[in-house]
Design a protein around this motif. Structure first.
Motif, PDB file in Angstrom:
ATOM      1  N   THR A 299      20.375  43.203  53.519  1.00  0.00           N
ATOM      2  CA  THR A 299      20.581  42.119  54.479  1.00  0.00           C
ATOM      3  C   THR A 299      21.667  42.509  55.467  1.00  0.00           C
ATOM      4  OG1 THR A 299      22.243  41.014  53.089  1.00  0.00           O
ATOM      5  CG2 THR A 299      19.938  40.360  52.791  1.00  0.00           C
ATOM      6  N   SER A 300      21.637  41.895  56.645  1.00  0.00           N
ATOM      7  CA  SER A 300      22.642  42.120  57.680  1.00  0.00           C
ATOM      8  C   SER A 300      23.085  40.772  58.229  1.00  0.00           C
ATOM      9  CB  SER A 300      22.063  42.965  58.828  1.00  0.00           C
ATOM     10  OG  SER A 300      21.624  44.223  58.366  1.00  0.00           O
ATOM     11  N   ASN A 301      24.386  40.550  58.244  1.00  0.00           N
ATOM     12  CA  ASN A 301      24.921  39.270  58.728  1.00  0.00           C
ATOM     13  C   ASN A 301      26.249  39.488  59.429  1.00  0.00           C
ATOM     14  OD1 ASN A 301      23.447  38.364  55.870  1.00  0.00           O
ATOM     15  ND2 ASN A 301      23.155  36.909  57.531  1.00  0.00           N
ATOM     16  N   ILE A 302      26.739  38.421  60.055  1.00  0.00           N
ATOM     17  CA  ILE A 302      28.088  38.404  60.594  1.00  0.00           C
ATOM     18  C   ILE A 302      28.922  37.569  59.631  1.00  0.00           C
ATOM     19  CG2 ILE A 302      27.831  36.369  62.086  1.00  0.00           C
ATOM     20  CD1 ILE A 302      29.400  39.539  63.424  1.00  0.00           C
ATOM     21  N   TYR A 303      30.117  38.056  59.299  1.00  0.00           N
ATOM     22  CA  TYR A 303      30.920  37.449  58.238  1.00  0.00           C
ATOM     23  C   TYR A 303      32.313  37.072  58.723  1.00  0.00           C
ATOM     24  CZ  TYR A 303      27.557  39.151  54.743  1.00  0.00           C
ATOM     25  OH  TYR A 303      26.430  39.392  53.992  1.00  0.00           O
ATOM     26  N   VAL A 304      32.901  36.119  57.997  1.00  0.00           N
ATOM     27  CA  VAL A 304      34.340  35.855  58.055  1.00  0.00           C
ATOM     28  C   VAL A 304      34.860  35.862  56.629  1.00  0.00           C
ATOM     29  CG1 VAL A 304      34.320  34.503  60.195  1.00  0.00           C
ATOM     30  CG2 VAL A 304      33.993  33.340  57.986  1.00  0.00           C
ATOM     31  N   PRO A 305      36.150  36.159  56.426  1.00  0.00           N
ATOM     32  CA  PRO A 305      36.726  35.932  55.098  1.00  0.00           C
ATOM     33  C   PRO A 305      36.594  34.450  54.754  1.00  0.00           C
ATOM     34  CG  PRO A 305      38.197  37.242  56.468  1.00  0.00           C
ATOM     35  CD  PRO A 305      37.134  36.729  57.369  1.00  0.00           C
ATOM     36  N   SER A 306      36.393  34.159  53.488  1.00  0.00           N
ATOM     37  CA  SER A 306      36.131  32.765  53.099  1.00  0.00           C
ATOM     38  C   SER A 306      37.302  31.839  53.396  1.00  0.00           C
ATOM     39  CB  SER A 306      35.745  32.700  51.626  1.00  0.00           C
ATOM     40  OG  SER A 306      34.479  33.301  51.422  1.00  0.00           O
ATOM     41  N   TYR A 307      38.518  32.389  53.570  1.00  0.00           N
ATOM     42  CA  TYR A 307      39.625  31.512  53.958  1.00  0.00           C
ATOM     43  C   TYR A 307      39.472  31.006  55.394  1.00  0.00           C
ATOM     44  CZ  TYR A 307      41.602  35.979  55.715  1.00  0.00           C
ATOM     45  OH  TYR A 307      41.800  37.187  56.341  1.00  0.00           O
TER      46      TYR A 307
ATOM     47  N   GLY B 157      41.615  48.164  58.710  1.00  0.00           N
ATOM     48  CA  GLY B 157      42.137  46.990  59.397  1.00  0.00           C
ATOM     49  C   GLY B 157      41.807  45.700  58.670  1.00  0.00           C
ATOM     50  N   LEU B 158      40.617  45.634  58.085  1.00  0.00           N
ATOM     51  CA  LEU B 158      40.224  44.441  57.344  1.00  0.00           C
ATOM     52  C   LEU B 158      41.128  44.221  56.140  1.00  0.00           C
ATOM     53  CD1 LEU B 158      38.297  42.086  56.722  1.00  0.00           C
ATOM     54  CD2 LEU B 158      36.844  43.723  55.495  1.00  0.00           C
ATOM     55  N   GLU B 159      41.442  45.296  55.431  1.00  0.00           N
ATOM     56  CA  GLU B 159      42.287  45.155  54.247  1.00  0.00           C
ATOM     57  C   GLU B 159      43.641  44.562  54.611  1.00  0.00           C
ATOM     58  OE1 GLU B 159      43.599  47.630  50.273  1.00  0.00           O
ATOM     59  OE2 GLU B 159      42.729  48.719  51.974  1.00  0.00           O
ATOM     60  N   ALA B 160      44.230  45.060  55.697  1.00  0.00           N
ATOM     61  CA  ALA B 160      45.531  44.537  56.124  1.00  0.00           C
ATOM     62  C   ALA B 160      45.423  43.088  56.576  1.00  0.00           C
ATOM     63  CB  ALA B 160      46.093  45.408  57.253  1.00  0.00           C
ATOM     64  N   ALA B 161      44.364  42.778  57.347  1.00  0.00           N
ATOM     65  CA  ALA B 161      44.183  41.416  57.839  1.00  0.00           C
ATOM     66  C   ALA B 161      43.898  40.440  56.708  1.00  0.00           C
ATOM     67  CB  ALA B 161      43.058  41.383  58.871  1.00  0.00           C
ATOM     68  N   TYR B 162      43.085  40.867  55.754  1.00  0.00           N
ATOM     69  CA  TYR B 162      42.728  40.000  54.630  1.00  0.00           C
ATOM     70  C   TYR B 162      43.957  39.673  53.793  1.00  0.00           C
ATOM     71  CZ  TYR B 162      39.790  38.145  50.850  1.00  0.00           C
ATOM     72  OH  TYR B 162      39.198  37.329  49.912  1.00  0.00           O
ATOM     73  N   THR B 163      44.787  40.674  53.553  1.00  0.00           N
ATOM     74  CA  THR B 163      46.007  40.458  52.776  1.00  0.00           C
ATOM     75  C   THR B 163      46.911  39.433  53.447  1.00  0.00           C
ATOM     76  OG1 THR B 163      45.917  42.714  51.911  1.00  0.00           O
ATOM     77  CG2 THR B 163      48.034  41.592  51.798  1.00  0.00           C
TER      78      THR B 163
ATOM     79  N   THR C  68      24.405  44.121  52.920  1.00  0.00           N
ATOM     80  CA  THR C  68      24.289  44.319  51.477  1.00  0.00           C
ATOM     81  C   THR C  68      23.164  45.319  51.242  1.00  0.00           C
ATOM     82  OG1 THR C  68      22.654  42.536  51.189  1.00  0.00           O
ATOM     83  CG2 THR C  68      24.977  41.934  51.023  1.00  0.00           C
ATOM     84  N   PRO C  69      23.291  46.159  50.190  1.00  0.00           N
ATOM     85  CA  PRO C  69      24.386  46.208  49.217  1.00  0.00           C
ATOM     86  C   PRO C  69      25.595  46.946  49.754  1.00  0.00           C
ATOM     87  CG  PRO C  69      22.751  47.874  48.698  1.00  0.00           C
ATOM     88  CD  PRO C  69      22.193  47.108  49.852  1.00  0.00           C
ATOM     89  N   GLU C  70      26.768  46.504  49.345  1.00  0.00           N
ATOM     90  CA  GLU C  70      28.011  47.168  49.733  1.00  0.00           C
ATOM     91  C   GLU C  70      29.153  46.547  48.931  1.00  0.00           C
ATOM     92  OE1 GLU C  70      30.514  49.343  50.460  1.00  0.00           O
ATOM     93  OE2 GLU C  70      28.984  50.005  51.881  1.00  0.00           O
ATOM     94  N   ALA C  71      30.077  47.384  48.481  1.00  0.00           N
ATOM     95  CA  ALA C  71      31.154  46.954  47.585  1.00  0.00           C
ATOM     96  C   ALA C  71      32.156  46.031  48.251  1.00  0.00           C
ATOM     97  CB  ALA C  71      31.879  48.171  47.023  1.00  0.00           C
ATOM     98  N   ILE C  72      32.128  45.941  49.574  1.00  0.00           N
ATOM     99  CA  ILE C  72      33.046  45.040  50.260  1.00  0.00           C
ATOM    100  C   ILE C  72      32.894  43.611  49.752  1.00  0.00           C
ATOM    101  CG2 ILE C  72      31.471  44.534  52.184  1.00  0.00           C
ATOM    102  CD1 ILE C  72      33.862  44.611  54.059  1.00  0.00           C
ATOM    103  N   HIS C  73      31.693  43.260  49.284  1.00  0.00           N
ATOM    104  CA  HIS C  73      31.454  41.908  48.785  1.00  0.00           C
ATOM    105  C   HIS C  73      32.044  41.698  47.395  1.00  0.00           C
ATOM    106  CE1 HIS C  73      28.824  41.119  52.190  1.00  0.00           C
ATOM    107  NE2 HIS C  73      28.300  42.316  51.981  1.00  0.00           N
ATOM    108  N   VAL C  74      32.364  42.777  46.714  1.00  0.00           N
ATOM    109  CA  VAL C  74      33.068  42.698  45.437  1.00  0.00           C
ATOM    110  C   VAL C  74      34.572  42.629  45.678  1.00  0.00           C
ATOM    111  CG1 VAL C  74      33.520  43.889  43.257  1.00  0.00           C
ATOM    112  CG2 VAL C  74      31.228  43.947  44.256  1.00  0.00           C
ATOM    113  N   LYS C  75      35.035  43.379  46.653  1.00  0.00           N
ATOM    114  CA  LYS C  75      36.464  43.472  46.925  1.00  0.00           C
ATOM    115  C   LYS C  75      37.016  42.220  47.581  1.00  0.00           C
ATOM    116  CE  LYS C  75      39.851  46.678  48.893  1.00  0.00           C
ATOM    117  NZ  LYS C  75      40.035  47.998  49.560  1.00  0.00           N
TER     118      LYS C  75
ATOM    119  N   ASP D 282      36.323  38.050  49.218  1.00  0.00           N
ATOM    120  CA  ASP D 282      35.543  36.812  49.219  1.00  0.00           C
ATOM    121  C   ASP D 282      35.130  36.542  50.669  1.00  0.00           C
ATOM    122  OD1 ASP D 282      34.364  34.375  48.750  1.00  0.00           O
ATOM    123  OD2 ASP D 282      36.231  33.323  48.267  1.00  0.00           O
ATOM    124  N   LEU D 283      33.841  36.747  50.963  1.00  0.00           N
ATOM    125  CA  LEU D 283      33.337  36.661  52.336  1.00  0.00           C
ATOM    126  C   LEU D 283      32.277  35.572  52.458  1.00  0.00           C
ATOM    127  CD1 LEU D 283      32.864  40.487  53.009  1.00  0.00           C
ATOM    128  CD2 LEU D 283      34.905  39.087  53.454  1.00  0.00           C
ATOM    129  N   THR D 284      32.159  35.027  53.658  1.00  0.00           N
ATOM    130  CA  THR D 284      31.161  34.000  53.940  1.00  0.00           C
ATOM    131  C   THR D 284      30.360  34.407  55.164  1.00  0.00           C
ATOM    132  OG1 THR D 284      32.546  32.231  53.021  1.00  0.00           O
ATOM    133  CG2 THR D 284      30.792  31.579  54.548  1.00  0.00           C
TER     134      THR D 284
END
Length: 317
Positions: free
Chosen positions: A112-120, A189-195, A206-213, A215-217
């Motif tokens: 699947t392919s989507n546009i995401y934001v962090p769930s926060y 950049g995502l890791e720093a921004a997410y933190t 998907t599939p991709e481990a970013i969804h494990v690391k 919480d994305l919406t």
């Protein structure tokens, strides 16, 4: 060092594959995303450990057009495109698979392919309509030029063009601009921004481990209708002549390989034609190889040992 179960598994399969020994070395693409790399490690390990052959992942071989042209030549410079996303590569499919018929594929798995934001951020950005709000776009403006930024992908990816077309078609290009950088640069950049719980808007799959690391919406998009996707990525004015105002359909994702392998290395050609993955399997490899930092070869060997019947069916046909 190989595990005991892998050594036992190897002995079993070597007997089964004795009549199907691999011949010429088989060369694999080195695509930039984790799923493609994981597949390359698993398939190359099968060729070397279970089929007694020689396989190489060709460092830097990551341009889709170059890979397909090399497979078309059939000279062994590149034999396998590990993760061919469709319809992202429709033009190459039309030229080499349907047209020249020099490249063939296995049966696909689904992505699947989507546009995401962090769930926060999911209370602020639920749908494409929310992105039309100038106040929302301003939250994602990091350079002060008045436009929010979203990661559209790597400059070499066809999907990067598709997301620019989608933002134009949704009427968002006046408020948003694409950030086009490599996946590695984006993920750092995502890791720093997410933190720091900063706003982020980005394409992912998907599939991709970013969804494990993380919480994305996924941002909600309009449902598909007849004519909602009309793109010409090869046109000189591709952005102007294309329209795409609906969610992306589930992707069919293939292992593509040079038809010349049917003559140069028939056992491997047969194995590749029989390969059938699931997204969950690939995601498991990605997590182990790239998130848990295990040696890719070890991960491949362990998976093979646990799935001997499946691998044997790929080899024997």
């Amino acid at each position: 060092m190989k595990t005991l179960k892998t050594s036992v598994a190897l002995a079993v399969l070597l007997g089964a594959a004795a009549g199907a020994s691999a011949q010429e070395k088989v060369t694999f693409s080195d695509l930039s995303w984790n799923g493609a790399q994981a597949i390359g490690h698993v398939l190359s390990t099968i060729i070397e450990d279970q089929m007694g052959g020689d396989a190489e992942i060709v460092s830097g071989m990551n341009q889709a057009a170059v890979i397909m042209a090399g497979m078309d030549k059939g000279d062994g410079s590149i034999d396998v495109f590990t993760d061919l996303w469709m319809p992202n590569q429709q033009a190459l499919w039309d030229e080499y698979i349907d047209g020249n018929q020099t490249v063939v594929t296995n049966a696909p798995y689904q992505g699947t392919s989507n546009i995401y934001v962090p769930s926060y951020m999911s209370d602020t950005v639920k749908s494409i309509e929310d992105l039309k709000n100038p106040e929302v776009a301003a939250m994602f403006d990091t350079d002060g030029n008045g436009k929010g930024e979203y990661w559209a992908g790597d400059v070499t990816w066809a999907s990067t063009k598709r997301w620019q077309i989608k933002f134009k078609s949704y009427g968002l290009d006046g408020l948003w601009e694409p950030n086009i950088v490599s996946a590695d640069t984006f993920k750092a950049g995502l890791e720093a921004a997410y933190t720091a719980e900063k706003p982020q808007l980005f394409y992912y799959w998907t599939p991709e481990a970013i969804h494990v690391k993380y919480d994305l919406t996924a941002v909600q998009e309009p449902a598909r209708t007849d004519g909602c996707e009309d793109v010409d990525l090869d046109a000189e004015d591709w952005l102007e002549v294309s329209e795409f105002n609906c969610v992306i359909a589930s992707n069919d994702i293939y292992v593509a390989y040079s038809k010349s392998l049917e003559e140069r290395n028939p056992p491997v050609a047969q194995m590749l034609s029989n390969v059938q993955f699931t997204g969950d399997e690939i995601n498991g490899w990605i997590v182990e190889m790239f998130e848990n930092k295990r040696d890719p070869r070890e991960v491949a060997e362990d998976w093979i040992a646990d799935n001997m019947d499946t691998v044997k069916s790929w080899i024997e046909g």
